[in-house]
Design a protein around this motif. Sequence first.
Motif, PDB file in Angstrom:
ATOM      1  N   LEU A  36       6.487   1.606  -5.483  1.00 13.34           N
ATOM      2  CA  LEU A  36       7.363   2.227  -4.499  1.00 13.34           C
ATOM      3  C   LEU A  36       6.894   1.877  -3.086  1.00 13.34           C
ATOM      4  CD1 LEU A  36       7.840   5.752  -6.119  1.00 13.34           C
ATOM      5  CD2 LEU A  36       9.643   4.053  -5.714  1.00 13.34           C
ATOM      6  N   GLY A  37       7.839   1.512  -2.228  1.00 12.13           N
ATOM      7  CA  GLY A  37       7.492   1.201  -0.855  1.00 12.13           C
ATOM      8  C   GLY A  37       6.862  -0.158  -0.664  1.00 12.13           C
ATOM      9  N   VAL A  38       6.896  -1.033  -1.691  1.00  8.19           N
ATOM     10  CA  VAL A  38       6.283  -2.351  -1.573  1.00  8.19           C
ATOM     11  C   VAL A  38       7.033  -3.179  -0.534  1.00  8.19           C
ATOM     12  CG1 VAL A  38       7.699  -3.385  -3.406  1.00  8.19           C
ATOM     13  CG2 VAL A  38       5.468  -4.364  -2.867  1.00  8.19           C
ATOM     14  N   GLU A  39       6.289  -3.987   0.208  1.00 11.01           N
ATOM     15  CA  GLU A  39       6.909  -4.872   1.197  1.00 11.01           C
ATOM     16  C   GLU A  39       7.590  -6.025   0.473  1.00 11.01           C
ATOM     17  OE1 GLU A  39       5.631  -7.631   5.052  1.00 11.01           O
ATOM     18  OE2 GLU A  39       4.203  -6.223   4.140  1.00 11.01           O
ATOM     19  N   THR A  40       8.885  -6.125   0.641  1.00  8.68           N
ATOM     20  CA  THR A  40       9.670  -7.099  -0.112  1.00  8.68           C
ATOM     21  C   THR A  40       9.578  -8.482   0.524  1.00  8.68           C
ATOM     22  OG1 THR A  40      11.215  -5.349  -0.730  1.00  8.68           O
ATOM     23  CG2 THR A  40      11.956  -7.608  -1.022  1.00  8.68           C
ATOM     24  N   GLU A  56      10.257   1.468 -11.095  1.00 10.56           N
ATOM     25  CA  GLU A  56       9.565   1.749  -9.843  1.00 10.56           C
ATOM     26  C   GLU A  56       8.538   2.848 -10.090  1.00 10.56           C
ATOM     27  OE1 GLU A  56      12.100   0.876  -5.961  1.00 10.56           O
ATOM     28  OE2 GLU A  56      13.052   2.429  -7.205  1.00 10.56           O
ATOM     29  N   GLN A  65       4.660   4.798  -8.624  1.00 14.18           N
ATOM     30  CA  GLN A  65       3.748   5.004  -7.505  1.00 14.18           C
ATOM     31  C   GLN A  65       2.648   3.937  -7.533  1.00 14.18           C
ATOM     32  OE1 GLN A  65       4.059   7.116  -5.056  1.00 14.18           O
ATOM     33  NE2 GLN A  65       5.728   8.420  -5.846  1.00 14.18           N
ATOM     34  N   ARG A  66       2.131   3.585  -6.356  1.00 15.66           N
ATOM     35  CA  ARG A  66       1.096   2.552  -6.288  1.00 15.66           C
ATOM     36  C   ARG A  66      -0.146   2.950  -7.099  1.00 15.66           C
ATOM     37  NH1 ARG A  66       0.000  -1.972  -3.384  1.00 15.66           N
ATOM     38  NH2 ARG A  66       2.002  -1.750  -2.301  1.00 15.66           N
ATOM     39  N   GLY A 106       1.798  -5.095  -5.729  1.00 16.78           N
ATOM     40  CA  GLY A 106       3.038  -4.348  -5.908  1.00 16.78           C
ATOM     41  C   GLY A 106       3.870  -4.755  -7.103  1.00 16.78           C
TER      42      GLY A 106
END
Length: 322
Positions: free
Chosen positions: A100-104, A124, A126-127, A141
């Motif tokens: 979640l929230g990974v830089e695409t 998806e 959590q890290r 990620g």
Amino acid sequence: MAGNSKRRGAMRKPGSKKGAVVGSGGQRAKGLQGKGPTPKAADRPNHPAHRRANAAAKADQQRSQRRRAAEAAPEIVAGRNPVVECLRAEIPATALYVALGVETDDRVTEAVQIAASRGISVLEVQRGELDRITGGAMHQGLGLQVPPYEYADPRDLLELAAQSGNPPLLVALDGVTDPRNLGAVVRSAAAFGAHGVVLPQRRSASVTAVAWRTSAGTAARLPIAVATNLTRQLKEWAEAGLMVVGLDADGTVDVDGLDLATGPLVVVVGSEGRGLSRLVRETCDQTVSIPMAPGVESLNASVAAGVVLAEVARRRRQSARA
């Protein structure tokens, strides 16, 4: 003197009379007979060597159980480049994990697109959960879940070869422990018309995601089997009419003289360091070397396999045209 026998201390205690007594019935004589050689220390229950042997056997059994459990468990490929490469190679995956929230970037986008088009679940998480799934690896990620490889039975390879209508061509690996070499050999075997690859059960690389990726997906199309005893399996194939040829730096013939190429054949590739094992070499009908320029000691196992398999394929094409 008779009275002295009645004095206390001068009287003999009952049952202590010396002289003839009831015999032992020969039991003492039997007790003196030998009981055979002394058992080995490891076979004596109370000996420290016996306890050490039991502990070693138990540890070996636990290692085998852990190895079987690891082989049966799905593998997680971590990292953006490895995940994308596995998906491009059409490795059969079951789930794609995205933090979640990974830089695409382009790799993340491509991984999600390929997974969605192939019907692979995109999850998806959590890290911290992805850290746990990947065992703390540098996942960037992305994580790809790959199921354990389903190996064929060595006996099935000959049946598959018979169905092709061509002389059987099998590849056996003797102690190749690098999964990248395994994947490269599988790729060459598929490219040059082999009907299957066989691995020994011990001291060999297995079909992991690394081997999948190196094979460029050909591991999904070419059957790979595991033999409990490679030497015994080679002998069984020899009895079935196949010639066994081993790659060796000191071969009896070089690859230019491989006249056995057009018939039923097993090509045996040795390990990266020591080459063919003694028993496997003795099982081979012929050993083949590859001529090289001066100053070059040897070729990588997968490269050597590719050279010989290419020569086998060339000779078979010529034989088919003749």
